[in-house]
Write a protein that holds these residues in place. Sequence first.
Motif, PDB file in Angstrom:
ATOM      1  N   PHE A  42     -56.603   3.060 109.783  1.00 13.13           N
ATOM      2  CA  PHE A  42     -57.382   2.683 110.959  1.00 13.13           C
ATOM      3  C   PHE A  42     -56.572   1.804 111.905  1.00 13.13           C
ATOM      4  O   PHE A  42     -55.628   1.126 111.515  1.00 13.13           O
ATOM      5  CB  PHE A  42     -58.650   1.918 110.538  1.00 13.13           C
ATOM      6  CG  PHE A  42     -58.359   0.543 109.990  1.00 13.13           C
ATOM      7  CD1 PHE A  42     -58.394  -0.574 110.814  1.00 13.13           C
ATOM      8  CD2 PHE A  42     -58.024   0.369 108.660  1.00 13.13           C
ATOM      9  CE1 PHE A  42     -58.111  -1.846 110.309  1.00 13.13           C
ATOM     10  CE2 PHE A  42     -57.724  -0.895 108.151  1.00 13.13           C
ATOM     11  CZ  PHE A  42     -57.769  -2.003 108.982  1.00 13.13           C
ATOM     12  N   ASP A  43     -56.961   1.865 113.175  1.00 13.86           N
ATOM     13  CA  ASP A  43     -56.472   0.932 114.182  1.00 13.86           C
ATOM     14  C   ASP A  43     -57.709   0.411 114.898  1.00 13.86           C
ATOM     15  O   ASP A  43     -58.564   1.207 115.309  1.00 13.86           O
ATOM     16  CB  ASP A  43     -55.537   1.645 115.168  1.00 13.86           C
ATOM     17  CG  ASP A  43     -54.867   0.692 116.156  1.00 13.86           C
ATOM     18  OD1 ASP A  43     -55.394  -0.426 116.368  1.00 13.86           O
ATOM     19  OD2 ASP A  43     -53.827   1.053 116.728  1.00 13.86           O
ATOM     20  N   VAL A  44     -57.811  -0.899 115.063  1.00 13.01           N
ATOM     21  CA  VAL A  44     -59.000  -1.480 115.689  1.00 13.01           C
ATOM     22  C   VAL A  44     -59.153  -1.062 117.146  1.00 13.01           C
ATOM     23  O   VAL A  44     -60.218  -1.242 117.740  1.00 13.01           O
ATOM     24  CB  VAL A  44     -58.978  -3.021 115.578  1.00 13.01           C
ATOM     25  CG1 VAL A  44     -59.122  -3.458 114.129  1.00 13.01           C
ATOM     26  CG2 VAL A  44     -57.711  -3.607 116.200  1.00 13.01           C
ATOM     27  N   VAL A  45     -58.109  -0.485 117.725  1.00 17.81           N
ATOM     28  CA  VAL A  45     -58.189  -0.019 119.106  1.00 17.81           C
ATOM     29  C   VAL A  45     -59.007   1.271 119.222  1.00 17.81           C
ATOM     30  O   VAL A  45     -59.424   1.647 120.314  1.00 17.81           O
ATOM     31  CB  VAL A  45     -56.763   0.177 119.693  1.00 17.81           C
ATOM     32  CG1 VAL A  45     -56.158   1.508 119.234  1.00 17.81           C
ATOM     33  CG2 VAL A  45     -56.770   0.082 121.218  1.00 17.81           C
ATOM     34  N   SER A  46     -59.244   1.924 118.094  1.00 15.96           N
ATOM     35  CA  SER A  46     -59.950   3.206 118.096  1.00 15.96           C
ATOM     36  C   SER A  46     -61.447   3.051 117.806  1.00 15.96           C
ATOM     37  O   SER A  46     -61.824   2.528 116.754  1.00 15.96           O
ATOM     38  CB  SER A  46     -59.351   4.139 117.041  1.00 15.96           C
ATOM     39  OG  SER A  46     -60.163   5.294 116.872  1.00 15.96           O
ATOM     40  N   PRO A  47     -62.311   3.539 118.698  1.00 17.92           N
ATOM     41  CA  PRO A  47     -63.750   3.484 118.416  1.00 17.92           C
ATOM     42  C   PRO A  47     -64.149   4.387 117.258  1.00 17.92           C
ATOM     43  O   PRO A  47     -65.154   4.142 116.592  1.00 17.92           O
ATOM     44  CB  PRO A  47     -64.388   3.950 119.730  1.00 17.92           C
ATOM     45  CG  PRO A  47     -63.337   4.790 120.390  1.00 17.92           C
ATOM     46  CD  PRO A  47     -62.035   4.156 120.010  1.00 17.92           C
ATOM     47  N   TYR A  48     -63.351   5.429 117.006  1.00 16.28           N
ATOM     48  CA  TYR A  48     -63.659   6.306 115.871  1.00 16.28           C
ATOM     49  C   TYR A  48     -63.382   5.604 114.545  1.00 16.28           C
ATOM     50  O   TYR A  48     -64.024   5.899 113.537  1.00 16.28           O
ATOM     51  CB  TYR A  48     -62.867   7.612 115.974  1.00 16.28           C
ATOM     52  CG  TYR A  48     -63.324   8.475 117.114  1.00 16.28           C
ATOM     53  CD1 TYR A  48     -64.533   9.166 117.052  1.00 16.28           C
ATOM     54  CD2 TYR A  48     -62.567   8.588 118.275  1.00 16.28           C
ATOM     55  CE1 TYR A  48     -64.975   9.945 118.101  1.00 16.28           C
ATOM     56  CE2 TYR A  48     -62.997   9.363 119.332  1.00 16.28           C
ATOM     57  CZ  TYR A  48     -64.199  10.044 119.251  1.00 16.28           C
ATOM     58  OH  TYR A  48     -64.637  10.805 120.298  1.00 16.28           O
ATOM     59  N   ALA A  49     -62.440   4.682 114.533  1.00 14.87           N
ATOM     60  CA  ALA A  49     -62.219   3.865 113.332  1.00 14.87           C
ATOM     61  C   ALA A  49     -63.434   2.987 113.076  1.00 14.87           C
ATOM     62  O   ALA A  49     -63.825   2.759 111.923  1.00 14.87           O
ATOM     63  CB  ALA A  49     -60.968   3.008 113.498  1.00 14.87           C
ATOM     64  N   TYR A  95     -64.699  11.350 128.349  1.00  9.02           N
ATOM     65  CA  TYR A  95     -65.345  12.124 127.291  1.00  9.02           C
ATOM     66  C   TYR A  95     -65.423  11.325 125.995  1.00  9.02           C
ATOM     67  O   TYR A  95     -66.448  11.343 125.300  1.00  9.02           O
ATOM     68  CB  TYR A  95     -64.590  13.432 127.029  1.00  9.02           C
ATOM     69  CG  TYR A  95     -65.159  14.158 125.833  1.00  9.02           C
ATOM     70  CD1 TYR A  95     -66.321  14.898 125.941  1.00  9.02           C
ATOM     71  CD2 TYR A  95     -64.557  14.034 124.575  1.00  9.02           C
ATOM     72  CE1 TYR A  95     -66.879  15.535 124.831  1.00  9.02           C
ATOM     73  CE2 TYR A  95     -65.109  14.652 123.466  1.00  9.02           C
ATOM     74  CZ  TYR A  95     -66.265  15.402 123.598  1.00  9.02           C
ATOM     75  OH  TYR A  95     -66.813  16.000 122.502  1.00  9.02           O
ATOM     76  N   THR A  96     -64.333  10.617 125.653  1.00  9.99           N
ATOM     77  CA  THR A  96     -64.303   9.843 124.406  1.00  9.99           C
ATOM     78  C   THR A  96     -65.442   8.843 124.343  1.00  9.99           C
ATOM     79  O   THR A  96     -66.137   8.729 123.321  1.00  9.99           O
ATOM     80  CB  THR A  96     -62.955   9.113 124.256  1.00  9.99           C
ATOM     81  OG1 THR A  96     -61.910  10.077 124.115  1.00  9.99           O
ATOM     82  CG2 THR A  96     -62.962   8.193 123.043  1.00  9.99           C
ATOM     83  N   PHE A  97     -65.673   8.120 125.433  1.00  5.55           N
ATOM     84  CA  PHE A  97     -66.719   7.103 125.404  1.00  5.55           C
ATOM     85  C   PHE A  97     -68.117   7.733 125.373  1.00  5.55           C
ATOM     86  O   PHE A  97     -69.031   7.183 124.745  1.00  5.55           O
ATOM     87  CB  PHE A  97     -66.562   6.135 126.577  1.00  5.55           C
ATOM     88  CG  PHE A  97     -65.527   5.085 126.311  1.00  5.55           C
ATOM     89  CD1 PHE A  97     -65.843   3.943 125.592  1.00  5.55           C
ATOM     90  CD2 PHE A  97     -64.216   5.252 126.728  1.00  5.55           C
ATOM     91  CE1 PHE A  97     -64.895   2.976 125.314  1.00  5.55           C
ATOM     92  CE2 PHE A  97     -63.248   4.288 126.448  1.00  5.55           C
ATOM     93  CZ  PHE A  97     -63.591   3.152 125.742  1.00  5.55           C
ATOM     94  N   ARG A  98     -68.293   8.896 125.996  1.00  4.56           N
ATOM     95  CA  ARG A  98     -69.588   9.602 125.874  1.00  4.56           C
ATOM     96  C   ARG A  98     -69.789  10.068 124.439  1.00  4.56           C
ATOM     97  O   ARG A  98     -70.885   9.966 123.880  1.00  4.56           O
ATOM     98  CB  ARG A  98     -69.642  10.796 126.827  1.00  4.56           C
ATOM     99  CG  ARG A  98     -69.749  10.440 128.297  1.00  4.56           C
ATOM    100  CD  ARG A  98     -70.217  11.638 129.121  1.00  4.56           C
ATOM    101  NE  ARG A  98     -69.347  12.797 128.959  1.00  4.56           N
ATOM    102  CZ  ARG A  98     -68.286  13.055 129.725  1.00  4.56           C
ATOM    103  NH1 ARG A  98     -67.954  12.220 130.698  1.00  4.56           N
ATOM    104  NH2 ARG A  98     -67.557  14.133 129.520  1.00  4.56           N
ATOM    105  N   ASP A  99     -68.719  10.578 123.844  1.00  5.72           N
ATOM    106  CA  ASP A  99     -68.787  11.086 122.471  1.00  5.72           C
ATOM    107  C   ASP A  99     -69.092   9.959 121.486  1.00  5.72           C
ATOM    108  O   ASP A  99     -69.954  10.092 120.609  1.00  5.72           O
ATOM    109  CB  ASP A  99     -67.445  11.738 122.127  1.00  5.72           C
ATOM    110  CG  ASP A  99     -67.482  12.526 120.835  1.00  5.72           C
ATOM    111  OD1 ASP A  99     -68.439  13.300 120.636  1.00  5.72           O
ATOM    112  OD2 ASP A  99     -66.551  12.386 120.021  1.00  5.72           O
TER     113      ASP A  99
END
Length: 199
Positions: A42-49, A95-99
Amino acid sequence: KPFYYGFRPLAMTPECAFCTADRRSGVAPARIQRMTQLQFFFDVVSPYAWLGWHELNACRGRLELEVEPLPVLFGVLLDARGGVGPAEIPEKRAYTFRDVQRFAQLAGLRLSGPPRHPFNPLKALRLCAALSDREARFRCAGKLLDAAWSEGRALEHEDTLRELLVAAQLSTDLLDSISTTAVKDQLRAYVGSELVLDR
């Protein structure tokens, strides 16, 4: 939808469950192996993490799953593969933030997002790398991810990191170790182990 930044099964039970046979086909039940150990990159910069951490936290006890959280630098992984982060491309960023918002709602999580994105996650990741105990590292990762993505806090500030260590019932002395060679090397080793997986 894969929530996790990356994961790798480490160990499987010799036998755990059987799938249901299709009576019409006459195929015998197949033996299924269940994961008992899993590496969570994981990286804390990723919302998917962030989403992935909550998914793992919710199911690891029920599944008797031992999780090894491994902090990695997403930017280094992208550079190694000649990639560009989705936040750097306007269409992908939108798109990432909507997803992420959709999946956060499904999981009952509040999405706020950090003050700016992308941000420099290095100090936060070194903080996790400084923890040798897996459970403490997993707990620390959860506090950091929630702070960035649910509470909208800046993980680049040491005052924020200190407050989060206290909330996670971890020693604030860890902050003094993030600039040491040992911790820097440990984070590099975690990044290197992720890169090896794709070779």
